[in-house]
Scaffold this motif. Structure first.
Motif, PDB file in Angstrom:
ATOM      1  N   THR A   1       3.424  -3.825  -9.158  1.00  0.00           N
ATOM      2  CA  THR A   1       2.567  -3.106 -10.114  1.00  0.00           C
ATOM      3  C   THR A   1       2.248  -1.734  -9.522  1.00  0.00           C
ATOM      4  O   THR A   1       1.145  -1.501  -9.021  1.00  0.00           O
ATOM      5  N   PRO A   2       3.183  -0.799  -9.569  1.00  0.00           N
ATOM      6  CA  PRO A   2       2.956   0.524  -8.986  1.00  0.00           C
ATOM      7  C   PRO A   2       1.715   1.187  -9.574  1.00  0.00           C
ATOM      8  O   PRO A   2       1.514   1.179 -10.794  1.00  0.00           O
ATOM      9  N   ASN A   3       0.865   1.694  -8.685  1.00  0.00           N
ATOM     10  CA  ASN A   3      -0.404   2.317  -9.101  1.00  0.00           C
ATOM     11  C   ASN A   3      -1.285   1.369  -9.892  1.00  0.00           C
ATOM     12  O   ASN A   3      -2.159   1.803 -10.660  1.00  0.00           O
ATOM     13  N   GLY A   4      -1.072   0.069  -9.715  1.00  0.00           N
ATOM     14  CA  GLY A   4      -1.899  -0.926 -10.409  1.00  0.00           C
ATOM     15  C   GLY A   4      -1.507  -1.152 -11.855  1.00  0.00           C
ATOM     16  O   GLY A   4      -2.215  -1.853 -12.585  1.00  0.00           O
ATOM     17  N   GLU A   5      -0.383  -0.596 -12.280  1.00  0.00           N
ATOM     18  CA  GLU A   5       0.044  -0.716 -13.682  1.00  0.00           C
ATOM     19  C   GLU A   5       0.676  -2.078 -13.931  1.00  0.00           C
ATOM     20  O   GLU A   5       1.732  -2.396 -13.393  1.00  0.00           O
TER      21      GLU A   5
ATOM     22  N   ARG B   1       0.835  -1.203   0.000  1.00  0.00           N
ATOM     23  CA  ARG B   1       0.000   0.000   0.000  1.00  0.00           C
ATOM     24  C   ARG B   1       0.872   1.256   0.000  1.00  0.00           C
ATOM     25  O   ARG B   1       0.609   2.222  -0.720  1.00  0.00           O
TER      26      ARG B   1
ATOM     27  N   ASP C   1       3.730   0.888  -3.449  1.00  0.00           N
ATOM     28  CA  ASP C   1       3.131   0.737  -4.784  1.00  0.00           C
ATOM     29  C   ASP C   1       1.794   1.456  -4.915  1.00  0.00           C
ATOM     30  O   ASP C   1       1.163   1.411  -5.976  1.00  0.00           O
ATOM     31  N   ARG C   2       1.347   2.052  -3.802  1.00  0.00           N
ATOM     32  CA  ARG C   2       0.127   2.866  -3.826  1.00  0.00           C
ATOM     33  C   ARG C   2      -1.082   2.065  -4.300  1.00  0.00           C
ATOM     34  O   ARG C   2      -1.872   2.513  -5.125  1.00  0.00           O
ATOM     35  N   LEU C   3      -1.199   0.844  -3.754  1.00  0.00           N
ATOM     36  CA  LEU C   3      -2.327  -0.024  -4.076  1.00  0.00           C
ATOM     37  C   LEU C   3      -3.257  -0.104  -2.865  1.00  0.00           C
ATOM     38  O   LEU C   3      -2.813  -0.415  -1.763  1.00  0.00           O
ATOM     39  N   ASP C   4      -4.505   0.145  -3.077  1.00  0.00           N
ATOM     40  CA  ASP C   4      -5.493   0.117  -1.995  1.00  0.00           C
ATOM     41  C   ASP C   4      -6.028  -1.301  -1.855  1.00  0.00           C
ATOM     42  O   ASP C   4      -7.051  -1.662  -2.427  1.00  0.00           O
TER      43      ASP C   4
END
Length: 437
Positions: free
Chosen positions: A170-174, A60, A63-66
């Motif tokens: 997968t940073p930011n879901g990419e 979280r 990688d800024r994943l919620d």
């Protein structure tokens, strides 16, 4: 000439201070700085102590994943197949052909168990067993390498590894569809979208969701490299790799633009990558320097290339190809190109190199993707004692010792004598008890 091209140093191997200058150029400190060391220590400890919650929290944060559970971070195989199906026909075929070539090459490396029986009935041998479970780290974000999936997963599968678990941030879901497609083609068993030191820790120690592996392979950033270094012993690792390297040996018979671009191909990886040219023809060195000046402005990653050339690159005039080979063995490069009209006689002169590319057509970039041999190669002069990644890295060897009654009489006396000499009386006694009175 432009400032960028002037910055690549010109050296002459005949100068009296050449070897100290070369050694200074080759020197690279691979240890982590204090900031990385502290961060990795914290992350490894947290994951080892709490497991899933720590991995989720770091994912979280970094990688800024919620996400709230590890289940959200595991990709179903249907998503891997969908990624493969989404590719263009050209991309899909390129991946399949490359994977097939890598597989065909590595199938020749697979070792088999063997044994032999001595005259008295004693049987000795070696049992070859694939590793049960392997973790494959694949970089994500800006540095996404489907070729890394092929080069690590294919030999593991050829070796017969029971379960292959891939982790990829997968940073930011990419998500990179080529990476996921490569996982589908190579038969990766499970894929988790986690990265960094937390992914290495999860593989090394296991969590409530992700099982502990026996070995971790694959490239990563400085945090990943330091984490792999730390967990070695708890699990196996492939290597702690340094920056990419290429050494070109030339007799001036090639095309200057080709050689310049081969240097660029390694330099674009990293500002610390090391591109070096050894050449017997000073006029050809001039031509390559001119090519660098002309071609560098056309490269999208020209700033990284220019920094690599300036920081660790060199154009070196040598007196002979014999001297070039001696210098090459001192450097022990990751990639070595024999850019010569008649390269074959010089292959046996090279003792230390991760991979040797023979002749003007054997460009190193083909080895990175699809020639067949593995592109995971020893760096930082470790080619003096280590080898490319291969099937043998995913197999282990167990000795088989079956002693006959007759064999125990002969070997028992030898063992007893040696054990008494070492002062290990219990060893001696355990052999003596089996001797006939």
């Amino acid at each position: 000439m432009s400032d960028a091209s002037r910055r690549i140093r010109r050296l002459d191997a005949r100068d009296p201070d050449f070897l100290p200058t070369l050694d200074a150029l080759l020197a690279f400190e691979g240890s982590a700085d204090a900031r990385i060391d502290a961060a990795v220590t914290e992350i490894l400890g947290a994951v080892r102590t709490t497991g899933d919650p720590a991995v989720i929290e770091y994912t979280r944060r970094f990688d800024r994943l919620d996400v709230k559970s590890m289940a959200e971070l595991e990709l179903p195989k249907s998503e891997l197949k969908a990624a493969l199906d989404s590719l263009t026909v050209e991309q899909r075929e390129a991946l399949r052909i490359a994977a097939d070539r890598v597989r065909i090459y590595h199938e020749r490396q697979r070792a088999e168990s063997w044994d032999y029986v001595e005259a008295d009935g004693t049987r000795l041998g070696q049992k070859i067993t694939p590793l049960d479970r392997v973790g494959l780290y694949v970089p994500g974000g800006r540095a996404s390498y489907p070729s890394s999936v092929l080069m690590n997963a294919v030999p593991a599968k050829v070796a017969g590894v029971g379960e292959l678990i891939m982790v990829v941030p997968t940073p930011n879901g990419e998500k990179n569809p080529l990476v996921l497609a490569a996982a589908a083609i190579t038969g990766v068993d499970r894929v988790f979208t986690i990265g960094g030191a937390q992914a290495v820790a999860a593989l090394a120690y296991g969590t409530q969701t992700l099982p502990q592996v026996d070995k971790i392979v694959g490239p990563g950033n400085a945090y990943v490299a330091e984490a792999k270094r730390r967990v070695f012993g708890t699990v196996g690792i492939d290597m702690v790799a340094g920056p990419s390297e290429v050494l070109v040996i030339s007799d001036g018979s090639g095309h200057a633009d080709w050689v310049a671009m081969d240097l660029f191909a390694q330099a674009e990886h990293d500002e610390l990558a090391q591109p070096i040219l050894l050449c017997t023809d000073s006029a050809f060195l001039d031509a390559v320097e001119s090519s660098i000046e002309r071609l560098l402005p056309t490269m999208p990653r020209r700033e990284t290339i220019a920094a690599s050339l300036a920081n660790r690159g060199a154009l070196i005039h040598v007196a002979s190809l014999e001297q070039a080979c001696a210098i090459a063995n001192r450097i022990a490069p990751e990639h070595l190109e024999l850019s010569l009209d008649e390269p074959e006689p010089w292959i046996d002169r090279i003792r230390h190199a991760g991979a040797i590319f023979v002749g003007h057509w054997a460009v190193e970039a083909l080895g990175d993707y699809c020639a067949g041999p593995n592109h995971v190669l020893p760096t930082m002069r470790s080619a003096r004692f280590s080898s490319p990644l291969g099937v043998y890295d995913f197999q282990k060897r167990t000795s088989i010792i079956q002693i006959s009654e007759a064999g125990a009489q002969t070997l028992g006396r030898i063992a007893s004598t040696l054990a008494h000499g070492e002062g290990l009386q219990a060893h001696a006694r355990s052999a003596e008890l089996r001797l006939h009175k």
